[in-house]
Design a protein around this motif. Structure first.
Motif, PDB file in Angstrom:
ATOM      1  N   VAL A 222     143.188  75.043  -4.447  1.00 40.13           N
ATOM      2  CA  VAL A 222     141.739  74.877  -4.276  1.00 40.13           C
ATOM      3  C   VAL A 222     141.044  75.542  -5.452  1.00 40.13           C
ATOM      4  CG1 VAL A 222     139.717  75.294  -2.819  1.00 40.13           C
ATOM      5  CG2 VAL A 222     141.952  74.910  -1.765  1.00 40.13           C
ATOM      6  N   THR A 223     140.267  74.791  -6.217  1.00 42.14           N
ATOM      7  CA  THR A 223     139.525  75.377  -7.336  1.00 42.14           C
ATOM      8  C   THR A 223     138.149  75.850  -6.863  1.00 42.14           C
ATOM      9  OG1 THR A 223     138.455  73.318  -8.080  1.00 42.14           O
ATOM     10  CG2 THR A 223     140.683  73.786  -8.901  1.00 42.14           C
ATOM     11  N   GLY A 224     137.581  76.790  -7.599  1.00 45.09           N
ATOM     12  CA  GLY A 224     136.279  77.343  -7.218  1.00 45.09           C
ATOM     13  C   GLY A 224     136.317  78.017  -5.868  1.00 45.09           C
ATOM     14  N   ALA A 225     137.410  78.737  -5.595  1.00 43.42           N
ATOM     15  CA  ALA A 225     137.680  79.229  -4.238  1.00 43.42           C
ATOM     16  C   ALA A 225     137.227  80.656  -3.987  1.00 43.42           C
ATOM     17  CB  ALA A 225     139.179  79.114  -3.939  1.00 43.42           C
ATOM     18  N   ALA A 226     136.578  81.299  -4.948  1.00 40.08           N
ATOM     19  CA  ALA A 226     136.261  82.719  -4.782  1.00 40.08           C
ATOM     20  C   ALA A 226     135.153  82.967  -3.776  1.00 40.08           C
ATOM     21  CB  ALA A 226     135.875  83.328  -6.132  1.00 40.08           C
ATOM     22  N   ARG A 227     134.308  81.982  -3.566  1.00 41.50           N
ATOM     23  CA  ARG A 227     133.176  82.193  -2.642  1.00 41.50           C
ATOM     24  C   ARG A 227     132.650  80.842  -2.184  1.00 41.50           C
ATOM     25  NH1 ARG A 227     131.509  84.062  -7.611  1.00 41.50           N
ATOM     26  NH2 ARG A 227     131.437  86.213  -6.880  1.00 41.50           N
TER      27      ARG A 227
ATOM     28  N   ASP B 193     144.848  75.269   9.145  1.00 41.94           N
ATOM     29  CA  ASP B 193     145.574  74.044   9.482  1.00 41.94           C
ATOM     30  C   ASP B 193     147.032  74.072   9.045  1.00 41.94           C
ATOM     31  OD1 ASP B 193     143.297  73.099  10.632  1.00 41.94           O
ATOM     32  OD2 ASP B 193     142.920  71.491   9.197  1.00 41.94           O
ATOM     33  N   GLY B 194     147.489  75.219   8.526  1.00 43.67           N
ATOM     34  CA  GLY B 194     148.914  75.391   8.266  1.00 43.67           C
ATOM     35  C   GLY B 194     149.343  75.374   6.824  1.00 43.67           C
ATOM     36  N   ALA B 195     148.445  75.127   5.861  1.00 42.74           N
ATOM     37  CA  ALA B 195     148.831  75.024   4.464  1.00 42.74           C
ATOM     38  C   ALA B 195     149.050  76.399   3.838  1.00 42.74           C
ATOM     39  CB  ALA B 195     147.770  74.264   3.673  1.00 42.74           C
ATOM     40  N   THR B 196     149.880  76.427   2.800  1.00 41.75           N
ATOM     41  CA  THR B 196     150.025  77.587   1.929  1.00 41.75           C
ATOM     42  C   THR B 196     149.087  77.388   0.748  1.00 41.75           C
ATOM     43  OG1 THR B 196     152.339  77.921   2.563  1.00 41.75           O
ATOM     44  CG2 THR B 196     151.626  78.887   0.474  1.00 41.75           C
ATOM     45  N   LEU B 197     148.333  78.431   0.383  1.00 39.21           N
ATOM     46  CA  LEU B 197     147.239  78.276  -0.571  1.00 39.21           C
ATOM     47  C   LEU B 197     147.495  78.925  -1.926  1.00 39.21           C
ATOM     48  CD1 LEU B 197     144.504  76.821   0.018  1.00 39.21           C
ATOM     49  CD2 LEU B 197     145.756  77.446   2.067  1.00 39.21           C
ATOM     50  N   VAL B 198     147.051  78.201  -2.963  1.00 37.96           N
ATOM     51  CA  VAL B 198     146.834  78.768  -4.287  1.00 37.96           C
ATOM     52  C   VAL B 198     145.340  78.647  -4.542  1.00 37.96           C
ATOM     53  CG1 VAL B 198     147.250  78.591  -6.767  1.00 37.96           C
ATOM     54  CG2 VAL B 198     149.100  78.081  -5.140  1.00 37.96           C
ATOM     55  N   VAL B 199     144.651  79.776  -4.644  1.00 38.16           N
ATOM     56  CA  VAL B 199     143.205  79.750  -4.849  1.00 38.16           C
ATOM     57  C   VAL B 199     142.905  80.045  -6.311  1.00 38.16           C
ATOM     58  CG1 VAL B 199     142.569  80.243  -2.472  1.00 38.16           C
ATOM     59  CG2 VAL B 199     143.021  82.131  -4.020  1.00 38.16           C
TER      60      VAL B 199
ATOM     61  N   ASN C  88     144.065  87.141  -0.241  1.00 35.67           N
ATOM     62  CA  ASN C  88     144.631  88.040   0.772  1.00 35.67           C
ATOM     63  C   ASN C  88     144.302  87.543   2.181  1.00 35.67           C
ATOM     64  OD1 ASN C  88     145.762  89.774  -1.109  1.00 35.67           O
ATOM     65  ND2 ASN C  88     143.932  91.085  -1.206  1.00 35.67           N
ATOM     66  N   GLU C  89     143.077  87.071   2.362  1.00 26.01           N
ATOM     67  CA  GLU C  89     142.657  86.601   3.681  1.00 26.01           C
ATOM     68  C   GLU C  89     143.488  85.411   4.146  1.00 26.01           C
ATOM     69  OE1 GLU C  89     138.637  84.756   5.859  1.00 26.01           O
ATOM     70  OE2 GLU C  89     138.509  85.610   3.838  1.00 26.01           O
ATOM     71  N   VAL C  90     143.795  84.482   3.211  1.00 20.02           N
ATOM     72  CA  VAL C  90     144.519  83.259   3.594  1.00 20.02           C
ATOM     73  C   VAL C  90     146.022  83.399   3.343  1.00 20.02           C
ATOM     74  CG1 VAL C  90     142.496  81.838   3.163  1.00 20.02           C
ATOM     75  CG2 VAL C  90     144.203  82.117   1.345  1.00 20.02           C
ATOM     76  N   LYS C  91     146.446  84.625   2.973  1.00 22.84           N
ATOM     77  CA  LYS C  91     147.877  84.906   2.740  1.00 22.84           C
ATOM     78  C   LYS C  91     148.458  83.971   1.674  1.00 22.84           C
ATOM     79  CE  LYS C  91     148.638  86.731   7.405  1.00 22.84           C
ATOM     80  NZ  LYS C  91     147.207  86.731   7.763  1.00 22.84           N
ATOM     81  N   GLY C  92     147.646  83.695   0.647  1.00 23.33           N
ATOM     82  CA  GLY C  92     148.080  82.845  -0.453  1.00 23.33           C
ATOM     83  C   GLY C  92     148.170  83.631  -1.742  1.00 23.33           C
ATOM     84  N   THR C  93     148.165  82.923  -2.860  1.00 22.47           N
ATOM     85  CA  THR C  93     148.198  83.555  -4.166  1.00 22.47           C
ATOM     86  C   THR C  93     146.971  83.152  -4.959  1.00 22.47           C
ATOM     87  OG1 THR C  93     149.544  81.751  -5.059  1.00 22.47           O
ATOM     88  CG2 THR C  93     150.705  83.693  -4.245  1.00 22.47           C
ATOM     89  N   ALA C  94     146.550  84.033  -5.861  1.00 20.33           N
ATOM     90  CA  ALA C  94     145.368  83.804  -6.682  1.00 20.33           C
ATOM     91  C   ALA C  94     145.782  83.454  -8.104  1.00 20.33           C
ATOM     92  CB  ALA C  94     144.472  85.038  -6.680  1.00 20.33           C
ATOM     93  N   LEU C  95     145.068  82.505  -8.683  1.00 18.10           N
ATOM     94  CA  LEU C  95     145.276  82.124 -10.078  1.00 18.10           C
ATOM     95  C   LEU C  95     143.928  82.188 -10.788  1.00 18.10           C
ATOM     96  CD1 LEU C  95     146.934  80.991 -12.439  1.00 18.10           C
ATOM     97  CD2 LEU C  95     146.517  78.688 -11.510  1.00 18.10           C
ATOM     98  N   GLN C  96     143.769  83.196 -11.656  1.00 17.12           N
ATOM     99  CA  GLN C  96     142.541  83.305 -12.440  1.00 17.12           C
ATOM    100  C   GLN C  96     142.641  82.353 -13.623  1.00 17.12           C
ATOM    101  OE1 GLN C  96     141.492  87.357 -13.418  1.00 17.12           O
ATOM    102  NE2 GLN C  96     142.125  88.122 -11.405  1.00 17.12           N
ATOM    103  N   LEU C  97     141.725  81.375 -13.664  1.00 18.49           N
ATOM    104  CA  LEU C  97     141.884  80.294 -14.632  1.00 18.49           C
ATOM    105  C   LEU C  97     140.554  79.611 -14.894  1.00 18.49           C
ATOM    106  CD1 LEU C  97     143.805  78.343 -16.240  1.00 18.49           C
ATOM    107  CD2 LEU C  97     143.990  77.020 -14.110  1.00 18.49           C
TER     108      LEU C  97
END
Length: 446
Positions: free
Chosen positions: A211-216, A229-235, A250-259
């Motif tokens: 998901v892009t633009g996911a910080a807020r 809904d069950g997905a693993t996230l890269v924000v 952290n909230e969605v138990k995914g990983t962050a990519l600063q890009l």
């Protein structure tokens, strides 16, 4: 952001005063909650084609209370009009007027749904007239419904059955609280593909989504909804939003990519991150976008170019990388965030409207490229959504914008997220190249 007026006129003295003064009384919308009933009462399925019988039987297997004829004064959760076999406009009268007799019995938050076929593929002028008539009557009916009820339509390609997986997926979406702010819209099911999830509350289980633009804002709500809904996230978001991005990850138990998504290698970096951290990539949500509003007569190159580059040019480059990657070939899904500004235009937003119109053009043209791998690409076009950005609009203008739709209120970021989550699911595999408006049936545009 809270719509305090809607809260006020739905309780106590405020409700009484609004009724006496004839003020608008927007309803509290029925939104999705895991484990909640699909509809708030019995479902009446009307129509005399074989498809209506098959659809009613399928809905019975969902443990819904299905009726083929309404019982007077019984509160209904939904009315489904199956009109797939109309041959001339005169065929509409009997089923439509049968539905009309039950409209006053709809429960708060109920749904009216038509199931028909596109006029463009009709074999005769009479069939085309009848099919196009459904478009007009549904959009008009949606403006007549009250108490948070909505009306929407499903268009089945001529070779698609009403009980195909994606047709049923669309039925489930429109009946549920996930479609709370989708009103007066049609969604075309063009393919037979798709699968209904074994667990309705986790349709994205096992999927990896970027998901892009996911910080807020809306992007953060998209990430939360896909995670629910069950997905693993890269924000993904800019390095300058790193702290907010990390909090969402952290909230969605995914990983962050600063890009910076405008980088030429942004698409490949998303792919590499998803595969290295999570082993695969199934879904990409293009949400990142900006506004730089100005009347065209006062527009400067910096404002124009920044909006075009971020809102559409970056998506085109990322999609090229996705389509070329061996890691994005197993029934992949792309969903882009467009805008009603790209459909109806908006004063002072020529650059933004051009970029969002471009998103819709890109989606339609990319659909055939995605279909080769069993994939799909679609767009969601929000109207007025309660965000930090819209909270800064001057009060009078903000209140006007909120009320200019059939539901007489702004949508919530989660309403956009719910539509995206549906289009990203395998239940929507037969829906490709579509633009779904999430605008409460905004009174401008189609």
């Amino acid at each position: 952001m809270a719509d305090k007026y809607t809260q006020l006129v739905n309780q106590g003295v405020g409700k009484s005063v609004a009724r006496k003064l004839g003020l608008p009384q927007p309803a509290i919308l029925r939104r999705y909650r895991p484990g909640s009933p699909l509809v708030p009462g019995p479902v009446v399925v009307l129509g005399d084609s074989p498809a209506s019988d098959k659809l009613a039987a399928e809905l019975l297997s969902w443990e819904l209370d299905i009726r083929r004829h309404a019982v007077p004064r019984e509160k209904l959760g939904a009315i489904i009009l199956v009109l797939d076999n109309v041959q001339r406009p005169e065929d509409l009268g009997r089923p439509v007027l049968a539905a009309a007799a039950s409209l006053r019995d709809l429960a708060p938050g109920a749904r009216v749904l038509t199931v028909s076929r596109p006029a463009a593929t009709a074999a005769s002028p009479a069939i085309a007239a009848a099919r196009q008539g459904i478009d007009g009557l549904l959009r008009s009916l949606a403006k007549e419904l009250r108490a948070g009820a909505t009306g929407n339509g499903i268009l089945l390609a001529d070779d698609v059955e009403a009980t195909s997986p994606s047709a049923l997926g669309a039925v489930r979406f429109f009946l549920s609280g996930r479609s709370a702010f989708v009103d007066g819209q049609f969604l075309t099911v063009s393919g037979q593909g798709g699968t209904l999830p074994p667990q309705a509350d986790t349709p994205l289980a096992g999927k990896v989504a970027v998901v892009t633009g996911a910080a807020r804002g809306i992007g953060a709500d998209i990430a939360r909804t896909l995670h629910r809904d069950g997905a693993t996230l890269v924000v993904v978001d800019l390095p300058s939003a790193g702290d907010h991005l990390a909090a969402v990850a952290n909230e969605v138990k995914g990983t962050a990519l600063q890009l910076d998504i405008t980088r030429d290698d942004a698409g490949q970096r998303m792919i590499d991150h998803a595969v290295q951290r999570h082993g695969r990539l199934d879904i990409v949500i293009h949400n990142a976008g900006i506004t730089r509003d100005k009347l065209l007569a006062n527009m400067d190159p910096a404002r124009w170019d920044s909006v075009i580059n971020i809102n559409i040019a970056s998506q085109l480059r990322i999609n090229e990388a996705l389509l070329a990657s061996k890691h994005f070939r197993s029934a992949p899904r792309i969903v882009s965030v467009a805008s009603t500004s790209g459909i109806a235009g908006n004063r002072g937003q020529t650059n933004y409207a051009a970029s969002k119109g471009g998103v819709m053009g890109m989606v339609r043209a990319t659909a055939s490229l995605m279909a080769g791998n069993g994939g799909s690409i679609n767009a969601v076009a929000p109207g007025f959504i309660e965000t930090e950005m819209t909270s800064r609009i001057p009060l009078a203008l903000r209140e006007t914008a909120r009320r200019l739709n059939s539901l007489k209120q702004g949508g919530q970021p989660v309403d956009v997220a719910e539509a995206i989550a549906f289009l990203a699911s395998d239940a929507a595999a037969g829906i490709n190249g579509e633009v779904l408006r999430v605008c409460g049936q905004n009174l401008v545009g189609a």
